[in-house]
Enzyme design. Sequence first.
Site, PDB file in Angstrom:
ATOM      1  N   ASP A  13       0.862  -1.176   0.000  1.00 18.97           N
ATOM      2  CA  ASP A  13       0.000   0.000   0.000  1.00 18.97           C
ATOM      3  C   ASP A  13       0.900   1.228   0.000  1.00 18.97           C
ATOM      4  O   ASP A  13       1.701   1.409   0.917  1.00 18.97           O
ATOM      5  CB  ASP A  13      -0.877  -0.046   1.259  1.00 18.97           C
ATOM      6  CG  ASP A  13      -1.837   1.117   1.360  1.00 18.97           C
ATOM      7  OD1 ASP A  13      -1.636   2.145   0.658  1.00 18.97           O
ATOM      8  OD2 ASP A  13      -2.784   1.013   2.140  1.00 18.97           O
ATOM      9  N   ILE A  14       0.765   2.064  -1.006  1.00 18.76           N
ATOM     10  CA  ILE A  14       1.677   3.209  -1.135  1.00 18.76           C
ATOM     11  C   ILE A  14       1.553   4.172   0.048  1.00 18.76           C
ATOM     12  O   ILE A  14       2.521   4.835   0.408  1.00 18.76           O
ATOM     13  CB  ILE A  14       1.456   3.937  -2.488  1.00 18.76           C
ATOM     14  CG1 ILE A  14       2.678   4.776  -2.833  1.00 18.76           C
ATOM     15  CG2 ILE A  14       0.189   4.772  -2.482  1.00 18.76           C
ATOM     16  CD1 ILE A  14       2.716   5.276  -4.259  1.00 18.76           C
ATOM     17  N   ASN A  27      -6.364  13.527 -10.296  1.00 16.30           N
ATOM     18  CA  ASN A  27      -7.110  13.947 -11.486  1.00 16.30           C
ATOM     19  C   ASN A  27      -6.999  15.464 -11.629  1.00 16.30           C
ATOM     20  O   ASN A  27      -6.462  16.142 -10.745  1.00 16.30           O
ATOM     21  CB  ASN A  27      -8.571  13.475 -11.420  1.00 16.30           C
ATOM     22  CG  ASN A  27      -9.272  13.976 -10.173  1.00 16.30           C
ATOM     23  OD1 ASN A  27      -9.255  15.172  -9.886  1.00 16.30           O
ATOM     24  ND2 ASN A  27      -9.865  13.069  -9.404  1.00 16.30           N
ATOM     25  N   VAL A  36      -5.984   5.016  -5.853  1.00 24.87           N
ATOM     26  CA  VAL A  36      -4.880   5.409  -4.987  1.00 24.87           C
ATOM     27  C   VAL A  36      -5.092   6.838  -4.458  1.00 24.87           C
ATOM     28  O   VAL A  36      -4.690   7.155  -3.334  1.00 24.87           O
ATOM     29  CB  VAL A  36      -3.531   5.225  -5.729  1.00 24.87           C
ATOM     30  CG1 VAL A  36      -3.321   6.251  -6.798  1.00 24.87           C
ATOM     31  CG2 VAL A  36      -2.382   5.191  -4.765  1.00 24.87           C
ATOM     32  N   ASP A  37      -5.763   7.672  -5.229  1.00 20.88           N
ATOM     33  CA  ASP A  37      -6.074   9.047  -4.812  1.00 20.88           C
ATOM     34  C   ASP A  37      -6.927   9.038  -3.541  1.00 20.88           C
ATOM     35  O   ASP A  37      -6.617   9.737  -2.549  1.00 20.88           O
ATOM     36  CB  ASP A  37      -6.821   9.732  -5.978  1.00 20.88           C
ATOM     37  CG  ASP A  37      -6.899  11.240  -5.858  1.00 20.88           C
ATOM     38  OD1 ASP A  37      -6.294  11.801  -4.924  1.00 20.88           O
ATOM     39  OD2 ASP A  37      -7.568  11.854  -6.708  1.00 20.88           O
ATOM     40  N   SER A 121      -2.107   5.847 -14.202  1.00 21.80           N
ATOM     41  CA  SER A 121      -3.084   5.617 -15.292  1.00 21.80           C
ATOM     42  C   SER A 121      -3.504   4.158 -15.475  1.00 21.80           C
ATOM     43  O   SER A 121      -4.379   3.885 -16.296  1.00 21.80           O
ATOM     44  CB  SER A 121      -2.590   6.159 -16.651  1.00 21.80           C
ATOM     45  OG  SER A 121      -2.602   7.571 -16.649  1.00 21.80           O
ATOM     46  N   GLY A 123      -5.035   2.077 -13.472  1.00 17.78           N
ATOM     47  CA  GLY A 123      -6.216   1.604 -12.750  1.00 17.78           C
ATOM     48  C   GLY A 123      -7.487   2.097 -13.417  1.00 17.78           C
ATOM     49  O   GLY A 123      -7.832   1.682 -14.528  1.00 17.78           O
ATOM     50  N   ILE A 124      -8.160   3.024 -12.767  1.00 17.88           N
ATOM     51  CA  ILE A 124      -9.436   3.562 -13.257  1.00 17.88           C
ATOM     52  C   ILE A 124      -9.262   4.152 -14.670  1.00 17.88           C
ATOM     53  O   ILE A 124     -10.168   4.048 -15.502  1.00 17.88           O
ATOM     54  CB  ILE A 124      -9.982   4.633 -12.269  1.00 17.88           C
ATOM     55  CG1 ILE A 124     -10.280   3.987 -10.903  1.00 17.88           C
ATOM     56  CG2 ILE A 124     -11.215   5.323 -12.837  1.00 17.88           C
ATOM     57  CD1 ILE A 124     -10.450   4.990  -9.769  1.00 17.88           C
ATOM     58  N   TYR A 125      -8.100   4.736 -14.945  1.00 11.57           N
ATOM     59  CA  TYR A 125      -7.875   5.384 -16.251  1.00 11.57           C
ATOM     60  C   TYR A 125      -7.569   4.400 -17.376  1.00 11.57           C
ATOM     61  O   TYR A 125      -7.516   4.788 -18.541  1.00 11.57           O
ATOM     62  CB  TYR A 125      -6.790   6.455 -16.146  1.00 11.57           C
ATOM     63  CG  TYR A 125      -7.263   7.763 -15.539  1.00 11.57           C
ATOM     64  CD1 TYR A 125      -8.584   7.927 -15.111  1.00 11.57           C
ATOM     65  CD2 TYR A 125      -6.410   8.844 -15.400  1.00 11.57           C
ATOM     66  CE1 TYR A 125      -9.019   9.121 -14.550  1.00 11.57           C
ATOM     67  CE2 TYR A 125      -6.834  10.048 -14.851  1.00 11.57           C
ATOM     68  CZ  TYR A 125      -8.133  10.185 -14.424  1.00 11.57           C
ATOM     69  OH  TYR A 125      -8.554  11.378 -13.884  1.00 11.57           O
TER      70      TYR A 125
END
Length: 171
Positions: A13-14, A27, A36-37, A121, A123-125
């Site tokens: 986990d970062i 974003n 992660v955000d 980028s 993951g969700i992107y």
Amino acid sequence: MGHMVELKVVRGDITRQDVDAVVNAANNRMRGGGGVDGAIHRAGGPEVLADCIRRFPDGLATGDAGWTTAGSMPARWVIHTVGPNYSAGERDRSLLTSCYRRSLEVADELGARTVAFPLISAGIYGWPKEDAIAAAVETIAAADTTVQEARLVAFDQATFELIRSAVGQAQ
Ligand code: ADP
């Protein structure tokens, strides 16, 4: 400068990395989000959002990077960078490599010696994972920076193995 960055690959986990700076896949709005955000804002606490609002009133451009406090995380700073949203049709690879280059430039400005990166980028992107890994590894390896250790943090075992083999091939 002309330093060689040591590239390390870890699984975890970062938000829990004991480094000078953690990089956030943010974003354009810079007001928090998912993936992660979301994890970084939860772990850092409200100071991170407050600093985002103060320092980025107009958000941040894709491919650019900027810093805030890391709040209550072990790291001292968050370096926020905005990757291209492949799923939304942003497929200019130079925007993705720019995220790594700009993040290391911001790390140099801060004097950060150890920096942890997520796979921006990927993951969700929706950037194809193997190319997201290649972009990360080649850009970090080629960077002219005073950062001593760049740590690529994989959230899951499969991504960890993929990154490890990409780094092995690059060395
Ligand atoms: P993006 O919107 O840029 O695609 P995401 O946060 O959705 O960003 O995903 C980027 C990468 O970060 C993905 O590989 C995802 O699995 C990973 N990730 C998500 N949460 C964490 C975390 N807490 N620590 C490290 N990596 C994470």
